[in-house]
Design a protein around this motif. Structure first.
Motif, short mmCIF file in Angstrom:
data_model
loop_
_atom_site.label_atom_id
_atom_site.label_comp_id
_atom_site.label_asym_id
_atom_site.label_seq_id
_atom_site.Cartn_x
_atom_site.Cartn_y
_atom_site.Cartn_z
N VAL A 8 41.23 37.70 38.32
CA VAL A 8 40.05 36.90 38.03
C VAL A 8 39.41 36.47 39.34
CG1 VAL A 8 41.00 36.07 35.84
CG2 VAL A 8 41.34 34.73 37.93
N ARG A 9 38.12 36.06 39.21
CA ARG A 9 37.39 35.50 40.35
C ARG A 9 37.14 34.02 40.06
NH1 ARG A 9 34.89 37.76 44.41
NH2 ARG A 9 34.95 39.80 43.37
N TRP A 10 37.57 33.17 41.03
CA TRP A 10 37.44 31.72 40.87
C TRP A 10 37.14 31.11 42.24
CZ3 TRP A 10 41.30 27.64 42.03
CH2 TRP A 10 40.87 26.38 41.60
N GLU A 11 36.08 30.29 42.27
CA GLU A 11 35.62 29.66 43.51
C GLU A 11 35.35 30.68 44.61
OE1 GLU A 11 38.36 26.63 44.70
OE2 GLU A 11 37.56 25.17 43.25
N GLY A 12 34.84 31.84 44.21
CA GLY A 12 34.44 32.86 45.16
C GLY A 12 35.58 33.70 45.71
N ARG A 13 36.81 33.54 45.21
CA ARG A 13 37.95 34.32 45.70
C ARG A 13 38.63 35.02 44.53
NH1 ARG A 13 41.56 30.34 49.23
NH2 ARG A 13 41.09 28.89 47.50
N ALA A 14 39.34 36.13 44.84
CA ALA A 14 40.05 36.90 43.82
C ALA A 14 41.47 36.38 43.68
CB ALA A 14 40.05 38.38 44.19
N TRP A 15 41.89 36.15 42.43
CA TRP A 15 43.23 35.65 42.13
C TRP A 15 43.87 36.54 41.05
CZ3 TRP A 15 44.72 30.91 44.53
CH2 TRP A 15 43.70 30.24 45.18
N THR A 16 45.19 36.44 40.97
CA THR A 16 45.93 37.08 39.90
C THR A 16 46.55 36.00 39.02
OG1 THR A 16 46.46 38.99 41.28
CG2 THR A 16 47.83 38.66 39.32
N LEU A 17 46.35 36.13 37.70
CA LEU A 17 46.89 35.15 36.78
C LEU A 17 48.40 35.36 36.67
CD1 LEU A 17 46.31 32.86 34.81
CD2 LEU A 17 45.90 34.56 33.03
N ALA A 18 49.19 34.43 37.27
CA ALA A 18 50.65 34.58 37.32
C ALA A 18 51.33 34.00 36.10
CB ALA A 18 51.20 33.92 38.58
N ALA A 19 50.80 32.93 35.52
CA ALA A 19 51.45 32.31 34.37
C ALA A 19 50.45 31.45 33.62
CB ALA A 19 52.64 31.45 34.83
N LEU A 20 50.71 31.27 32.33
CA LEU A 20 49.93 30.40 31.47
C LEU A 20 50.87 29.37 30.87
CD1 LEU A 20 47.55 32.90 29.60
CD2 LEU A 20 46.88 31.15 31.23
N GLU A 21 50.63 28.10 31.14
CA GLU A 21 51.48 27.03 30.64
C GLU A 21 50.62 26.03 29.87
OE1 GLU A 21 53.37 25.30 33.98
OE2 GLU A 21 54.48 27.13 34.53
N GLY A 22 50.52 26.22 28.58
CA GLY A 22 49.70 25.35 27.76
C GLY A 22 48.24 25.46 28.17
N SER A 23 47.66 24.36 28.68
CA SER A 23 46.26 24.36 29.09
C SER A 23 46.10 24.56 30.59
CB SER A 23 45.60 23.03 28.70
OG SER A 23 46.25 21.95 29.34
N GLN A 47 31.17 30.99 38.78
CA GLN A 47 31.48 32.30 39.36
C GLN A 47 32.70 32.95 38.70
OE1 GLN A 47 31.94 31.69 43.57
NE2 GLN A 47 29.79 31.12 43.88
N PHE A 48 33.24 32.35 37.63
CA PHE A 48 34.44 32.91 37.01
C PHE A 48 34.11 34.23 36.30
CE2 PHE A 48 36.97 33.52 33.18
CZ PHE A 48 38.25 33.58 33.72
N GLU A 49 34.98 35.21 36.49
CA GLU A 49 34.90 36.47 35.77
C GLU A 49 36.26 37.15 35.81
OE1 GLU A 49 32.65 39.65 37.46
OE2 GLU A 49 32.74 38.83 39.49
N VAL A 50 36.49 37.98 34.83
CA VAL A 50 37.72 38.77 34.77
C VAL A 50 37.43 40.11 35.43
CG1 VAL A 50 39.48 39.78 33.28
CG2 VAL A 50 38.41 37.60 32.67
N LEU A 51 38.12 40.38 36.53
CA LEU A 51 37.89 41.62 37.26
C LEU A 51 38.56 42.78 36.55
CD1 LEU A 51 38.53 40.25 40.88
CD2 LEU A 51 36.35 40.45 39.67
N ASP A 52 38.01 43.98 36.72
CA ASP A 52 38.56 45.22 36.17
C ASP A 52 38.65 45.18 34.65
OD1 ASP A 52 38.91 45.94 38.83
OD2 ASP A 52 40.95 45.12 38.88
N ALA A 53 37.85 44.32 34.00
CA ALA A 53 37.87 44.25 32.54
C ALA A 53 36.85 45.22 31.98
CB ALA A 53 37.54 42.83 32.08
N PRO A 54 37.13 45.81 30.82
CA PRO A 54 36.15 46.72 30.20
C PRO A 54 34.88 45.97 29.85
CG PRO A 54 37.89 46.18 28.64
CD PRO A 54 38.31 45.61 29.97
N PRO A 55 33.73 46.64 29.84
CA PRO A 55 32.48 45.96 29.51
C PRO A 55 32.50 45.42 28.09
CG PRO A 55 32.16 48.34 29.56
CD PRO A 55 33.54 48.08 30.10
N GLN A 56 31.89 44.26 27.92
CA GLN A 56 31.85 43.65 26.60
C GLN A 56 30.87 44.39 25.71
OE1 GLN A 56 30.80 39.58 27.15
NE2 GLN A 56 32.85 38.97 27.83
N ALA A 57 31.19 44.39 24.43
CA ALA A 57 30.30 45.03 23.46
C ALA A 57 29.01 44.22 23.35
CB ALA A 57 30.99 45.13 22.11
#
Length: 722
Positions: A8-23, A47-57
């Motif tokens: 994902v892109r957050w605050e202008g930088r690329a990150w990898t979502l490592a874990a999801l803990e509730g909210s 600026q949030f977006e999911v990188l390498d995601a397929p285009p939305q319908a």
């Protein structure tokens, strides 16, 4: 969908979502930085977006197909059937696949080849690559991706014209916006000179005349770059889009004021004709002309102040008016209003509106300190419009045009809206004096404006019902309420232009005139704590320079001009300034002032006898016309006049014979002016001529009764209603 492992892109930088803990989401950057962030904050980042995601319908742009030509739309829909058959084996759901398109026995590549061969055999040269490209467009854009793009390209206004020529034409047209109108031949020469200057001599050729003219019209269309100079100025004065029309929902919420020459010639005095100037105040909510001032040319801040005074006071019924024009006969809740404001008894059917905000242009009369102070005194907000922006006060501009169509063209001496519409010998047709013209106009306002239905006025609860201004006022005043605002005599003096002047041994002096009275004795040469001369607040009337009003601890005190008895006819500030420029100074200050007074009297007498220059006759006629318009208020504290004149009734109308019909252009309103000055001289404030009749001295006797002011007439109103 957001899953662990997504980039994902957050605050202008690329990150990898490592874990999801509730909210909360744990993000890992390639540099090894770790961040924990709430999911709502993460998803709300612009600026949030999911990188390498397929285009939305996307929803198919089916509405765009309706704007296409029928042939292009049918071709796109046919390609949709072909693409579906290639991908699924059938063009419609539930159908049996044809031979060569059955997905069970053929591959996608085979079906693409079969479709290309089928279309080629039908007469269309279609390759497998074309079929594959149409499939990709359909998946990304839907049916709109199958449309022939040549039909959707916007047509160029300049065609295949050289871009350098286009830029030169636009630049030259922009330079011509404020210049006088010229021909296309001149414009073509200027474009050629511009091209030679920018690109070198004869590097870029100018198109032939016919092609150049088409190019100019294409570039100038709707941009305000062609047409007459007036049309170009009008286009440049339009507000920048988007522009929202002004909406007012209650009386007085928005009042527009403006001034314009009336399209009628009037007889000023001694046969001199001219176009008077009309200043009106228009209430936007009701489209009511709340007040109107008709003056000789050259309006001043006094006229704007008079508008304010007229708006808050009822218009009285004039002698000879039909009873149907009274407020009692109108549709307004008369009895309820009368219980709130006794002044409405016997009033004409004109709305009484206390303004909350007034919209004015950048004219000197509306931007003067006296007008702004007068508005502040009664709690009115002033909203100036940007310079040269007529649409910002379009309602009052439209009202002027309606006045010309509904009133002016039916009056003798009508000039038309321009010289191109003016008839021959129009000035000879003028036979109404300014007093009579004002009476006609005020009667027309009540009968022909406020009683006439306006297409733009709709009842708040019945939008299909068109109303007249008086009906709209009656409908809105029942909801918004009515609060009377009676003005006292001193309130009207407050509306006059003000200046601060010190008092010396000889009195108050400004504009080469000296004003003096015994009331100033205790204020001569007074000093402030800093040692400077202490000025007093002085109010003056440009239409009557023969006296001023000084604010003293006990209230306003009238102070006359010491040479007022030297001038036997009325004069205004413009007449005085003409004398200042014509009479050279040959002695000291006092002698020069006396010379000016004698020269002024000689000019007025000479012009009244038909002699003198045209400029002198015009100035004298305008001064006499201004004097005949308003019989105003004595100084506060004086006894009220015994006449039946009230707010807006003219001295000339009351004293001149024949005011009900046309007057002779050879001696217009002469009797009214003569009676006015007989009374004016008889009521002079304690100044007597010297022994030789040349210079006035301050009399030891008590001053006589104050003279009536030719500005307003609020004293009788104040005495009657307060």
């Amino acid at each position: 969908m957001l899953a662990v492992g997504d980039r994902v892109r957050w605050e202008g930088r690329a990150w990898t979502l490592a874990a999801l803990e509730g909210s909360r989401a744990c993000l890992l950057e390639e540099s090894g930085a770790l961040a924990t962030v709430l999911l709502p904050l993460l998803l709300a980042d612009p600026q949030f977006e999911v990188l390498d995601a397929p285009p939305q319908a996307r929803v198919a742009a089916a509405g765009l197909l309706d704007a296409l030509p029928e042939q292009v739309r049918a071709q796109a829909l046919a390609w949709e059937q072909h693409v579906r058959e290639v991908e699924s084996g059938t063009a419609t759901t539930g159908a049996v696949p044809r031979a060569g398109f059955d997905p069970a026995v053929t591959s996608l590549v085979q079906r693409e080849a079969a479709k290309a061969a089928e279309l080629t055999a039908a007469g269309e040269a279609v390759s497998v690559r074309t079929v594959r490209r149409m499939r990709a467009r359909y998946r990304s854009e839907g049916v709109w991706g199958l449309v022939d793009r040549r039909s959707t390209r916007p047509a160029s206004a300049v065609g295949r014209a050289d871009q350098r020529v286009v830029e030169a034409v636009v630049a030259v047209l922009g330079q011509q916006r404020d210049r006088s109108t010229g021909t296309l031949t001149r414009l073509r020469d200027q474009v050629r000179w511009h091209l030679d200057e920018v690109h070198g001599p004869e590097v870029v050729a100018v198109p032939p005349a016919s092609t150049f003219n088409r190019l100019v019209h294409a570039l100038a269309q709707g941009q305000g770059l062609r047409g007459t100079a007036a049309q170009r100025r009008s286009h440049s004065s339009r507000p920048a889009a988007p522009f929202t029309p002004t909406v007012a929902l209650r009386p007085g919420e928005l009042v527009m004021m403006d001034s314009t020459p009336l399209d009628v010639f009037a007889v000023m005095a001694d046969g001199v004709t001219g176009r008077p100037e009309l200043t009106i105040a228009l209430d936007v909510a009701t489209r009511s002309v709340c007040a109107a001032v008709l003056r000789p040319p050259s309006t001043s801040a006094v006229d704007a102040a008079v508008l304010l005074a007229q708006m808050v006071a009822p218009m009285r019924m004039r002698p000879g008016w039909d009873a149907a024009l009274s407020l009692q006969r109108s549709v307004v809740p008369y009895e309820r209003l009368l219980s709130l404001d006794e002044r409405l008894r016997g009033a004409a059917a004109r709305p009484v509106i206390v303004p909350l905000t007034v919209v004015v242009d950048q004219g000197a009369m509306f931007m003067s300190s006296s007008f702004l102070a007068a508005c502040a005194t009664i709690g009115v907000s002033v909203q100036p419009v940007p310079p040269a922006n007529g649409p910002a006060k379009g309602a009052v501009e439209r009202a002027f045009r309606s006045i010309n169509h509904g009133f002016c063209q039916y009056v003798a001496g009508y000039t038309g809206s321009s010289t191109a519409e003016r008839g021959r010998q129009v000035q000879g047709e003028a036979h109404w004096t300014l007093v009579q013209l004002r009476e006609l106009f005020e009667e027309w306002l009540v009968a022909g404006w406020h009683a006439r239905k306006h297409a733009a006025l709709r009842h708040p609860m019945l939008p299909h019902l068109a109303l007249s201004p008086i009906e709209m006022w009656g409908a809105l005043v029942s909801i918004a309420g009515y609060v009377p605002l009676p003005l006292t005599a001193e309130d009207h003096i407050e509306l006059l232009p003000v200046r601060w002047q010190p008092v010396s041994d000889y009195g108050i002096r400004f504009d080469h005139r000296t004003y003096d009275s015994k009331a100033l004795n205790g204020y001569r040469r007074t000093r402030s704590t800093a040692g400077a001369s202490q000025p007093l607040e002085v109010h003056h009337n440009p239409y009557e320079p023969s006296r001023i009003w000084v604010r003293l601890p006990g209230g306003f005190q009238e102070v006359p001009w010491i040479h007022a008895t030297q001038v036997s006819l009325p004069f205004t500030d413009s007449t005085w300034r003409h004398i200042l420029s014509a009479v050279p100074r040959t002695g000291d200050r006092d002698a020069h002032e006396l010379d000016l007074a004698r020269a002024l009297d000689a000019l007025l007498r000479r012009a009244g006898a038909g002699a003198g220059t045209r400029r002198e006759r015009t100035l004298a006629a305008r001064a006499a016309a201004a004097a005949s318009l308003d019989l105003g208020t004595p100084t506060p504290g004086a006894p009220a006049p015994d006449s039946d004149l009230d707010l807006g009734l003219d001295a000339g109308a009351a004293t001149a014979e024949g005011t009900a019909g046309p007057c002779s252009s050879s001696d217009p309103n002469a009797e009214g002016v003569r009676q006015f000055h007989d009374a004016d001289e008889a009521a002079d404030s304690g100044f007597d001529e010297g022994e030789d009749g040349d210079e006035g001295e301050i009399s030891d006797s008590e001053p006589g009764p104050p003279r009536p002011s030719r500005v307003l007439n609020p004293y009788q109103e104040a005495k009657q209603w307060l």
